[in-house]
Write an enzyme that holds these catalytic residues in place. Sequence first.
Site, PDB file in Angstrom:
ATOM      1  N   TYR B 163       0.853  -1.182   0.000  1.00  0.00           N
ATOM      2  CA  TYR B 163       0.000   0.000   0.000  1.00  0.00           C
ATOM      3  C   TYR B 163       0.890   1.232   0.000  1.00  0.00           C
ATOM      4  N   GLN B 165       1.057   4.994  -0.127  1.00  0.00           N
ATOM      5  CA  GLN B 165       0.409   6.293   0.028  1.00  0.00           C
ATOM      6  C   GLN B 165       1.433   7.373   0.328  1.00  0.00           C
ATOM      7  N   THR B 172       1.330  12.963   6.516  1.00  0.00           N
ATOM      8  CA  THR B 172       0.131  13.389   7.234  1.00  0.00           C
ATOM      9  C   THR B 172      -0.895  14.047   6.306  1.00  0.00           C
ATOM     10  N   LYS B 299     -20.344   5.586   5.243  1.00  0.00           N
ATOM     11  CA  LYS B 299     -19.813   5.416   6.585  1.00  0.00           C
ATOM     12  C   LYS B 299     -18.969   4.159   6.691  1.00  0.00           C
ATOM     13  N   ARG B 334      16.985 -12.838  39.117  1.00  0.00           N
ATOM     14  CA  ARG B 334      18.115 -11.946  39.370  1.00  0.00           C
ATOM     15  C   ARG B 334      18.140 -11.637  40.854  1.00  0.00           C
ATOM     16  N   GLN B 354      11.562  -1.461  41.845  1.00  0.00           N
ATOM     17  CA  GLN B 354      11.495  -2.394  40.715  1.00  0.00           C
ATOM     18  C   GLN B 354      10.037  -2.739  40.400  1.00  0.00           C
ATOM     19  N   GLN B 355       9.258  -2.969  41.428  1.00  0.00           N
ATOM     20  CA  GLN B 355       7.830  -3.251  41.218  1.00  0.00           C
ATOM     21  C   GLN B 355       7.176  -2.072  40.499  1.00  0.00           C
ATOM     22  N   GLU B 444       0.257   4.640  10.569  1.00  0.00           N
ATOM     23  CA  GLU B 444      -1.202   4.723  10.806  1.00  0.00           C
ATOM     24  C   GLU B 444      -1.558   6.045  11.488  1.00  0.00           C
TER      25      GLU B 444
HETATM   26  C1  LIG Z   1      26.583  -0.470  27.230  1.00  0.00           C
HETATM   27  C2  LIG Z   1      27.161  -0.933  28.533  1.00  0.00           C
HETATM   28  C3  LIG Z   1      28.522  -0.838  28.748  1.00  0.00           C
HETATM   29  C4  LIG Z   1      29.094  -1.299  29.937  1.00  0.00           C
HETATM   30  N1  LIG Z   1      30.448  -1.241  30.102  1.00  0.00           N
HETATM   31  C5  LIG Z   1      31.013  -1.756  31.242  1.00  0.00           C
HETATM   32  C6  LIG Z   1      32.436  -1.797  31.416  1.00  0.00           C
HETATM   33  O1  LIG Z   1      33.176  -1.340  30.546  1.00  0.00           O
HETATM   34  N2  LIG Z   1      32.955  -2.342  32.538  1.00  0.00           N
HETATM   35  C7  LIG Z   1      32.141  -2.860  33.498  1.00  0.00           C
HETATM   36  O2  LIG Z   1      32.666  -3.353  34.497  1.00  0.00           O
HETATM   37  N3  LIG Z   1      30.793  -2.845  33.379  1.00  0.00           N
HETATM   38  C8  LIG Z   1      30.200  -2.311  32.266  1.00  0.00           C
HETATM   39  N4  LIG Z   1      28.820  -2.300  32.132  1.00  0.00           N
HETATM   40  C9  LIG Z   1      27.965  -2.876  33.191  1.00  0.00           C
HETATM   41  C10 LIG Z   1      27.206  -1.813  33.960  1.00  0.00           C
HETATM   42  O3  LIG Z   1      28.085  -1.084  34.778  1.00  0.00           O
HETATM   43  C11 LIG Z   1      26.088  -2.489  34.787  1.00  0.00           C
HETATM   44  O4  LIG Z   1      25.184  -3.061  33.895  1.00  0.00           O
HETATM   45  C12 LIG Z   1      25.372  -1.485  35.670  1.00  0.00           C
HETATM   46  O5  LIG Z   1      26.203  -1.145  36.723  1.00  0.00           O
HETATM   47  C13 LIG Z   1      24.040  -2.017  36.223  1.00  0.00           C
HETATM   48  O6  LIG Z   1      24.232  -3.189  36.945  1.00  0.00           O
HETATM   49  P1  LIG Z   1      23.410  -4.509  36.647  1.00  0.00           P
HETATM   50  O7  LIG Z   1      23.482  -4.790  35.200  1.00  0.00           O
HETATM   51  O8  LIG Z   1      23.880  -5.529  37.591  1.00  0.00           O
HETATM   52  O9  LIG Z   1      21.895  -4.120  36.975  1.00  0.00           O
HETATM   53  P2  LIG Z   1      21.037  -4.658  38.186  1.00  0.00           P
HETATM   54  O10 LIG Z   1      21.603  -4.156  39.445  1.00  0.00           O
HETATM   55  O11 LIG Z   1      20.844  -6.113  38.057  1.00  0.00           O
HETATM   56  O12 LIG Z   1      19.681  -3.880  37.901  1.00  0.00           O
HETATM   57  C14 LIG Z   1      18.467  -4.519  37.539  1.00  0.00           C
HETATM   58  C15 LIG Z   1      17.317  -3.823  38.249  1.00  0.00           C
HETATM   59  O13 LIG Z   1      17.454  -4.039  39.655  1.00  0.00           O
HETATM   60  C16 LIG Z   1      17.345  -2.832  40.347  1.00  0.00           C
HETATM   61  N5  LIG Z   1      18.200  -2.859  41.550  1.00  0.00           N
HETATM   62  C17 LIG Z   1      19.428  -3.408  41.682  1.00  0.00           C
HETATM   63  N6  LIG Z   1      19.891  -3.206  42.917  1.00  0.00           N
HETATM   64  C18 LIG Z   1      18.961  -2.495  43.585  1.00  0.00           C
HETATM   65  C19 LIG Z   1      18.862  -1.955  44.903  1.00  0.00           C
HETATM   66  N7  LIG Z   1      19.826  -2.123  45.777  1.00  0.00           N
HETATM   67  N8  LIG Z   1      17.743  -1.267  45.232  1.00  0.00           N
HETATM   68  C20 LIG Z   1      16.752  -1.097  44.348  1.00  0.00           C
HETATM   69  N9  LIG Z   1      16.795  -1.585  43.084  1.00  0.00           N
HETATM   70  C21 LIG Z   1      17.885  -2.273  42.706  1.00  0.00           C
HETATM   71  C22 LIG Z   1      17.779  -1.770  39.366  1.00  0.00           C
HETATM   72  O14 LIG Z   1      17.192  -0.531  39.671  1.00  0.00           O
HETATM   73  C23 LIG Z   1      17.289  -2.319  38.040  1.00  0.00           C
HETATM   74  O15 LIG Z   1      15.970  -1.912  37.822  1.00  0.00           O
HETATM   75  C24 LIG Z   1      28.252  -1.836  30.951  1.00  0.00           C
HETATM   76  C25 LIG Z   1      26.861  -1.895  30.734  1.00  0.00           C
HETATM   77  C26 LIG Z   1      26.308  -1.446  29.543  1.00  0.00           C
HETATM   78  C27 LIG Z   1      24.822  -1.536  29.341  1.00  0.00           C
HETATM   79  C1  LIG Z   2       7.960   1.843   9.962  1.00  0.00           C
HETATM   80  C2  LIG Z   2       7.069   2.610   9.049  1.00  0.00           C
HETATM   81  C3  LIG Z   2       6.302   1.951   8.116  1.00  0.00           C
HETATM   82  C4  LIG Z   2       5.485   2.652   7.237  1.00  0.00           C
HETATM   83  N1  LIG Z   2       4.769   1.963   6.290  1.00  0.00           N
HETATM   84  C5  LIG Z   2       4.037   2.657   5.376  1.00  0.00           C
HETATM   85  C6  LIG Z   2       3.341   1.980   4.319  1.00  0.00           C
HETATM   86  O1  LIG Z   2       3.379   0.757   4.225  1.00  0.00           O
HETATM   87  N2  LIG Z   2       2.651   2.709   3.406  1.00  0.00           N
HETATM   88  C7  LIG Z   2       2.597   4.062   3.486  1.00  0.00           C
HETATM   89  O2  LIG Z   2       1.956   4.663   2.636  1.00  0.00           O
HETATM   90  N3  LIG Z   2       3.238   4.738   4.470  1.00  0.00           N
HETATM   91  C8  LIG Z   2       3.963   4.067   5.405  1.00  0.00           C
HETATM   92  N4  LIG Z   2       4.631   4.753   6.418  1.00  0.00           N
HETATM   93  C9  LIG Z   2       4.567   6.216   6.483  1.00  0.00           C
HETATM   94  C10 LIG Z   2       3.721   6.735   7.624  1.00  0.00           C
HETATM   95  O3  LIG Z   2       2.385   6.488   7.391  1.00  0.00           O
HETATM   96  C11 LIG Z   2       3.995   8.241   7.836  1.00  0.00           C
HETATM   97  O4  LIG Z   2       5.335   8.393   8.199  1.00  0.00           O
HETATM   98  C12 LIG Z   2       3.095   8.822   8.890  1.00  0.00           C
HETATM   99  O5  LIG Z   2       1.796   8.943   8.390  1.00  0.00           O
HETATM  100  C13 LIG Z   2       3.565  10.205   9.390  1.00  0.00           C
HETATM  101  O6  LIG Z   2       3.639  11.101   8.342  1.00  0.00           O
HETATM  102  P1  LIG Z   2       4.974  11.952   8.071  1.00  0.00           P
HETATM  103  O7  LIG Z   2       6.103  11.041   8.019  1.00  0.00           O
HETATM  104  O8  LIG Z   2       4.672  12.792   6.890  1.00  0.00           O
HETATM  105  O9  LIG Z   2       5.131  12.868   9.340  1.00  0.00           O
HETATM  106  P2  LIG Z   2       4.950  14.442   9.391  1.00  0.00           P
HETATM  107  O10 LIG Z   2       3.522  14.764   9.155  1.00  0.00           O
HETATM  108  O11 LIG Z   2       5.953  15.109   8.555  1.00  0.00           O
HETATM  109  O12 LIG Z   2       5.265  14.687  10.920  1.00  0.00           O
HETATM  110  C14 LIG Z   2       6.387  15.405  11.405  1.00  0.00           C
HETATM  111  C15 LIG Z   2       5.959  16.253  12.588  1.00  0.00           C
HETATM  112  O13 LIG Z   2       5.036  17.244  12.152  1.00  0.00           O
HETATM  113  C16 LIG Z   2       3.897  17.256  12.964  1.00  0.00           C
HETATM  114  N5  LIG Z   2       2.705  17.606  12.166  1.00  0.00           N
HETATM  115  C17 LIG Z   2       2.432  17.255  10.905  1.00  0.00           C
HETATM  116  N6  LIG Z   2       1.233  17.760  10.530  1.00  0.00           N
HETATM  117  C18 LIG Z   2       0.740  18.427  11.585  1.00  0.00           C
HETATM  118  C19 LIG Z   2      -0.455  19.173  11.831  1.00  0.00           C
HETATM  119  N7  LIG Z   2      -1.387  19.295  10.906  1.00  0.00           N
HETATM  120  N8  LIG Z   2      -0.619  19.727  13.052  1.00  0.00           N
HETATM  121  C20 LIG Z   2       0.309  19.597  13.995  1.00  0.00           C
HETATM  122  N9  LIG Z   2       1.458  18.913  13.803  1.00  0.00           N
HETATM  123  C21 LIG Z   2       1.671  18.345  12.623  1.00  0.00           C
HETATM  124  C22 LIG Z   2       3.806  15.845  13.530  1.00  0.00           C
HETATM  125  O14 LIG Z   2       3.134  15.848  14.762  1.00  0.00           O
HETATM  126  C23 LIG Z   2       5.276  15.463  13.689  1.00  0.00           C
HETATM  127  O15 LIG Z   2       5.725  15.881  14.936  1.00  0.00           O
HETATM  128  C24 LIG Z   2       5.429   4.048   7.311  1.00  0.00           C
HETATM  129  C25 LIG Z   2       6.195   4.719   8.278  1.00  0.00           C
HETATM  130  C26 LIG Z   2       6.999   4.028   9.135  1.00  0.00           C
HETATM  131  C27 LIG Z   2       7.809   4.776  10.164  1.00  0.00           C
END
Ligand SMILES: Cc1cc2nc3c(=O)[nH]c(=O)nc-3n(C[C@H](O)[C@H](O)[C@H](O)COP(=O)(O)OP(=O)(O)OC[C@H]3O[C@@H](n4cnc5c(N)ncnc54)[C@H](O)[C@@H]3O)c2cc1C
Ligand SMILES: Cc1cc2nc3c(=O)[nH]c(=O)nc-3n(C[C@H](O)[C@H](O)[C@H](O)COP(=O)(O)OP(=O)(O)OC[C@H]3O[C@@H](n4cnc5c(N)ncnc54)[C@H](O)[C@@H]3O)c2cc1C
Lengths: 678, 678
Positions: B163, B165, B172, B299, B334, B354-355, B444
Site C-alpha cells: 500500500y 500512500q 500526514t 460510513k 536476578r 522495581q515493582q 497509521e
Molecule cells: C553499554 C554498557 C557498557 C558497559 N560497560 C562496562 C564496562 O566497561 N565495565 C564494566 O565493568 N561494566 C560495564 N557495564 C555494566 C554496567 O556497569 C552495569 O550493567 C550497571 O552497573 C548495572 O548493573 P546490573 O546490570 O547488575 O543491573 P542490576 O543491578 O541487576 O539492575 C536490575 C534492576 O534491579 C534494580 N536494583 C538493583 N539493585 C537495587 C537496589 N539495591 N535497590 C533497588 N533496586 C535495585 C535496578 O534498579 C534495576 O531496575 C556496561 C553496561 C552497559 C549496558
Molecule cells: C515503519 C514505518 C512503516 C510505514 N509503512 C508505510 C506503508 O506501508 N505505506 C505508506 O503509505 N506509508 C507508510 N509509512 C509512512 C507513515 O504512514 C507516515 O510516516 C506517517 O503517516 C507520518 O507522516 P509523516 O512522516 O509525513 O510525518 P509528518 O507529518 O511530517 O510529521 C512530522 C511532525 O510534524 C507534525 N505535524 C504534521 N502535521 C501536523 C499538523 N497538521 N498539526 C500539527 N502537527 C503536525 C507531527 O506531529 C510530527 O511531529 C510508514 C512509516 C513508518 C515509520
Amino acid sequence: MPQYQPYSQIIQLLPVSRMNRYIHDGDNPDITEERKKATFDVDGFTEWYHGGEKRLQARREVEKYIEDHKELQDTHPTPFMSREELIDNSVRKVAGMAKYHEMIDMTNIEKTTYFIQMVHVRDGQAFSLHYLMFLPVLQSQASSEQLSKWMPPAISGTIIGTYAQTEMGHGTNISKLETTATYDPKTQEFVLNTPTVSGAKWWPGSLGKFCNHAIVVANLWTNGRCEGPHPFIVQLRDMDTHKTLPNLKSGDIGPKLGLNGSDNGYLLFDQFRIPRENMLMRHSKVLPDGTYVKPPHSKLAYSGMVFVRSMMVRDIANHLANAVTIATRYSCVRRQGELVPGAGEVKILDYQTQQYRIFPFMAKVIAFRIAGEELQEISKQLKKGEASQLPDIHALSSGLKALVTFEVQRGIEQCRLACGGHGYSHASGIPELLAFSCGSCTYEGDNLVLLLQVAKYLMKVAASESPSTNGICGYLHKKSQSNVSTLSSHKTYSDHQIVQDFEHATRRVVLQAFNKLKTESAMYKSHEAWNRCSVELTKAAKWHIRLYIVRILLLEVSQAPEDIRPVLRTLAKLYIFDLQVSNKGNFMDNRYMTPQQIDELKNGVWEALATIRTDAVSIVDAFAIHEIELKSVLGRRDGNVYPALMEWTKHSHLNKKDVPDAFDKYLKPIMEKIRAKM
Amino acid sequence: MPQYQPYSQIIQLLPVSRMNRYIHDGDNPDITEERKKATFDVDGFTEWYHGGEKRLQARREVEKYIEDHKELQDTHPTPFMSREELIDNSVRKVAGMAKYHEMIDMTNIEKTTYFIQMVHVRDGQAFSLHYLMFLPVLQSQASSEQLSKWMPPAISGTIIGTYAQTEMGHGTNISKLETTATYDPKTQEFVLNTPTVSGAKWWPGSLGKFCNHAIVVANLWTNGRCEGPHPFIVQLRDMDTHKTLPNLKSGDIGPKLGLNGSDNGYLLFDQFRIPRENMLMRHSKVLPDGTYVKPPHSKLAYSGMVFVRSMMVRDIANHLANAVTIATRYSCVRRQGELVPGAGEVKILDYQTQQYRIFPFMAKVIAFRIAGEELQEISKQLKKGEASQLPDIHALSSGLKALVTFEVQRGIEQCRLACGGHGYSHASGIPELLAFSCGSCTYEGDNLVLLLQVAKYLMKVAASESPSTNGICGYLHKKSQSNVSTLSSHKTYSDHQIVQDFEHATRRVVLQAFNKLKTESAMYKSHEAWNRCSVELTKAAKWHIRLYIVRILLLEVSQAPEDIRPVLRTLAKLYIFDLQVSNKGNFMDNRYMTPQQIDELKNGVWEALATIRTDAVSIVDAFAIHEIELKSVLGRRDGNVYPALMEWTKHSHLNKKDVPDAFDKYLKPIMEKIRAKM
Ligand SMILES: Cc1cc2nc3c(=O)[nH]c(=O)nc-3n(C[C@H](O)[C@H](O)[C@H](O)COP(=O)(O)OP(=O)(O)OC[C@H]3O[C@@H](n4cnc5c(N)ncnc54)[C@H](O)[C@@H]3O)c2cc1C
Ligand SMILES: Cc1cc2nc3c(=O)[nH]c(=O)nc-3n(C[C@H](O)[C@H](O)[C@H](O)COP(=O)(O)OP(=O)(O)OC[C@H]3O[C@@H](n4cnc5c(N)ncnc54)[C@H](O)[C@@H]3O)c2cc1C
C-alpha cells in the site's frame, strides 16, 4: 515604489560579527529565511556555549584535522554496515588514531575527548574504555612504581586496556562479585578464579577481542579472610600473537541495542596466576607474607568519580543537542499541512505541538550543559583538596547523572517522533543517538540505584541535629518565607521568587518522604521501612537535583554576555515553567500556588515557545555541531534534505541489483508452481 | 518434628485445574517458588485473557504447527543477522508460509494474524503489507468486477502487493501528495507521474524489492480538474522475471530503527500508463469520457479504519505483554543487593522501585487489551451497520491508537531499564520490541496529529447546542454530582466513585481547553487560535481516552470469572490510582481532591504493588506468550538465564576465531612499529 532595503545593504549594515556563517549559496531558502531572523549573534552564543574562545579554537582544530584525514572518517554511513563491518571500521579508525597520536594529549582531556568522539561518533569505538577507564583508574589506583611500569606502554599503545568490574550476575552490588583473587604467599602470586558461569566478567568494552590487558575487580582473599573487592592489572593476551593466554576464556557477548562497533566481552578465569605486584596498591596493599594493609581513608577516590560523571553529564547533554539540532532544522524545511486553508503548507515548526515537542529539550540542553560544566569545575577544586562539601557533591554528581541521562533519553525520542516517519529511518541519525543514550541510564550506575543513594544522603541531612542552611542541601533546614507563592505575572517572576518556590516545593517533597520514612520505621524494621518508601524517596532525590539545576541555570544566565542573555533567559524560563506546569500538583500542594498561578505559568510556556520559534535554527546553529558528528540527512546545515535522502539509498546493498537474490531463491519456484496449477 | 506438608501432597490437594503447567523439573528454583504462590488459576486467567476456550485453542494449534515446521522458524537468533541475512531469513519464511498456506485463512483473521506473527515475530516480515493493507484495501475499495479480477491471484500468492500512500515529502497531509494520475480519454488510461524527488513514494513495506503490485494513492486529474487523492492498482514488476517495469524507478530506502527484515521502499513514476480500470472504483469512478463520479457518502470506509486500529491496539498491547513478561520473570531470578544486611541477596522484584518500574505496565497490558477487544467488537457492529455513534467511535479509535502506542513504547523502555545491563543486550529481546513499537507512534497516523483530530471532535461536541448525556462523550454535558471527591479510603473506593472522579477531572480539562479556545478565538483568527491552544487540546484528548479506558476496564473486570477477579481488580486499581497520583494536579484542581485524598491513593498504589508481587510471575505466565514469540534469554520460562546467556554468545561471528582479523589487519603492524622504536 515599495519601501525595502536590499539584502546586500542589510549585510553591510550588520557589524561584521553579525554575518551568519551558516548561510551559504544553494541552501534551502526555507532554512536561510530562519537564519536571517536571528535576534542574537550566533558566534557569540557558540563561544559562550563552548566555554570561551580558547576552548572553541581547540574544537575547530580537531575538526579541521579530521576533515583533512580520511583515515579518521567512516568510509560510508555506519547504519549500512553489518556488525563485522562496524568492528572493522572502528578498529581501522583506532589504527588511524594511533598513527596521528599527536592529537591524543592526556594533559588536555577536553580536546582529546573531542578528538576521540569526532573519530568514533556513536558506533561504539573498540577502545573507548582504554581512555575513559583503564588509564584514569591506573592513574588513581596504581602506586608510583606501578605507574612507571605500566603507564608508558599503556600510553604508547602496546597495552590496550579495559576495566572489568561487572559480572554476568552482579553489576550494582559489587561486594558480591564472584571472581576471587586468592593470595598464595608460597609463590607470591594471586590466583584469579571464576567459580560459576554467573561469575564471568560481562560487559566491559573491548574485553571480548581487542584488549590485551584489563583492570579486573575481584574479591581479595588473603590469610583466609575476604577483604572485599580490589583492582588487579591482568594481562589477557599474548603481546606478539594476541592469542588468549592459557586458563582464560573470553569472547564477545553479542549484539546490543547500540555500540555495536565495540566488542563488549566476557572473561572467565580458571585458577589464573598473576604476580603479587599486579594488585593496584596505591591505597590498600597485600604484603609478601599475605598481610593485608587497609587503605588510609581517602577522599580523593571520590573526586575521580565526580569527574567521570561531570564528563558524562556534558557528553550526554551533547547527544541531546545533536537530536535537537536535527529536529529543529528539519522542522523548518518540512512543510506539511496548512494553518490558513488555501494559504499553502507551513513549516511544521509553526505548529505549537511541534514546538512543544522540541523546545523544552532545547532548553534542557542549556540547563544540563551548565550543570555539567559546573560539576566539572567542582571536581577540579576537589582535586586541589577543597573538599569541604564532599558528601553534598558526591550526591549531586550521582543525582545529576541519573536525572540527566533519563531526560536526555526521553528528549532524543521526542526529537525522533518530531521528525515523523523519517525519524524512524537511520537517515535521520536519531536511532543511533537513541541507542547510544539508552545505555547511559544503566552504566556508571543504574539510575534508580543512584537516586536511592542520593535519597539516603538527603535523609541523613534531614535528620541532622546540627543542620546548616548553606550549601547544596541548605534549603532543607530553611523556613519558607511564605505559605503561598508570591508569583503574580510570569513576566515579573524574578529569579529570587523562582528559587523560593522551587525550594519550597522541594523541601516539602523531601520532608514528606522523611516523615513517611519515620512513620514506617515505627512499624517496620528499618530495611523494610526504607523499601516501603523507596519510590517516594527517588522522587525526592529528583526534586533535589532539579532545584540545583534551576538555581545554577538562573545564576549562569544572569552572568551571560548581554547580547545572548535574552534568548538564554527565554530558554531558562521555558525549562522552569514547564517543570512547574508539568508537576503542578507539587506546587499546588497545600495551596502554595493557586490554579490561577499555574495558568499564569502556562501562559509563560506558550509565550516562550513563540519567542524561541524565531531564533530556533540559530540557537541550534550556535551549538556548532560538526556534520561529521551530526551524521544526519535530516539535520544538514544546508537544509537540502530531500535530494540527500534519495542519495542515501544508494548505500543500501539491496539496491545493488534490481531483482534480489532472495526472490530467485525462494519465491520464483513457488510462483511458478502456483501458476502451473492455474 | 517440624510441621510440614510434603510437596506431593500439596499437589494432590490442589484441584486438578490448579496444577501449574509452567512448573517443570530442572527449572530455576527461584522461579518455581514464585509459581507455587499463585493465588488464582493460571489457565483460567489465560482463557479469559485470550477471549475464551475456542480462541485459545486456535492459538495452540498455530503454536504446535510452527513448532512442527522448522521452515517457519528462524535458523538462529535474528539479532546476529546482517540486514541481508534478515531479509533472506524473512523471505525464506514467507516461502514457507506459502507452502503451508492451509494456515492462512482470510475468514479467521485472528488465527491468520497470529500465524503470521508467530512466523515473523519482530524482524519485519517482507510481506506484512500484503495481508495488513493490500488485501483489506482491495476488499473495501475495489468494485465487484475488480475484486473478481484481482483477488484470486492476490490470495494465491502470485500477486504480492503493498500500500503506497506516503511520499518522501508528505505523510500526514495526503491532500498534497505530489504523485498525479492524469486521465487520458484518448487511450482510456491514467498517466502516473512523480514531478519531483519529494514526490517519490517512500516507506511502503516491501515496495523496494519484493512486491510486484501496489495500491498507489495519487491525486486524480481529469478534465483539467484535481479531484483529490484516489487509490489505483499498479503492476510494478514483470510477473516472470520480477524486473522493474520501464518508466518506474524503485528501491530500498535503507536501514531503520527496526523492521530491517523488510524492504520499505521508494518508487518514482515517469509518465507511467495504467488502464482506466485500474482505478479502484467501488466508491468514486472516472467514466471512459473522463467524467468524474463522486462517491456516495459512505460510513463504511470508517469501519475499516476502526478495525485496523483495533487490531493495532491489541497487537501493540501484546508487545508490552512480551516486555512485561521478560522483565518480571528475570526480576525473580536476578538476585542483587541485600535488604536485611547479611541475610543474603534478594530477588530484585522485592524492591519497591522495581515493582513500580514494571507493575503499572502489567496493569496497562490488561487495560489496553480490554480496550482493543472492545474496539474490535464495536468495529464488527459497525460493519453490520449499527453506526449510530460513528463519529464518537472514530475519534475513540484514533485516540486509543495514539495513547496506547505512546504508553507501550514507554513501558517497553521501562522494562528494558528494569533488566539493568542485560536489558541493553539483544539477548533480552527487549531492544527488538522497543524498535518495533517505536514505529507504531508514527505509522497509521502520527500520534499528535491523531490527538488533535480527537480534540477537534471534542470541541465540536462541547459546542453542541443539543448535547446528549449518553455515549462516549456524554459525560461532557453532565453536571458534577459534587464539587469534591467522595473518596474516603482506597479500599472502599467504588467503581462508581472512580468513574465520577475521572468524569469530573476529564470534563474540567476538556472544558478548560474549550474555554481557552473561545477566548483565543475572540482575539485571533480561528486557525491561529486553534494553534495557540493545540498543546492543551492534545492533553484534553488524552484525558478523554483515559476516561474511556478506566470505564471499560472497571466494567470488564467486574464481569470477569470469580477466581481471577481479585487479581484483576488489584491490577485495575493500580492502573487507576497511579494515573491519579501521577496527575494529582488534575484531581486537586479547584480543591476537588485534598492532599490527604491523594495520599490515600498513594497508599493504594503501594498496597497494590505488594499484592501483585505475590502473583507477578503467574500473571505473566497467564499471558501465555510462546517462547518462539518471546525471543528472550532473560524471559525464559525455566528461569535458567545465566547458562543461556553464555550459550547465546556462541552465535556471535566474532567468537568464531580467537584473534580477530581486524587485529592482524590494523593493529599488529602498528604495535610492531611501536615496539621497534622502544
Ligand atoms: C553499554 C554498557 C557498557 C558497559 N560497560 C562496562 C564496562 O566497561 N565495565 C564494566 O565493568 N561494566 C560495564 N557495564 C555494566 C554496567 O556497569 C552495569 O550493567 C550497571 O552497573 C548495572 O548493573 P546490573 O546490570 O547488575 O543491573 P542490576 O543491578 O541487576 O539492575 C536490575 C534492576 O534491579 C534494580 N536494583 C538493583 N539493585 C537495587 C537496589 N539495591 N535497590 C533497588 N533496586 C535495585 C535496578 O534498579 C534495576 O531496575 C556496561 C553496561 C552497559 C549496558
Ligand atoms: C515503519 C514505518 C512503516 C510505514 N509503512 C508505510 C506503508 O506501508 N505505506 C505508506 O503509505 N506509508 C507508510 N509509512 C509512512 C507513515 O504512514 C507516515 O510516516 C506517517 O503517516 C507520518 O507522516 P509523516 O512522516 O509525513 O510525518 P509528518 O507529518 O511530517 O510529521 C512530522 C511532525 O510534524 C507534525 N505535524 C504534521 N502535521 C501536523 C499538523 N497538521 N498539526 C500539527 N502537527 C503536525 C507531527 O506531529 C510530527 O511531529 C510508514 C512509516 C513508518 C515509520
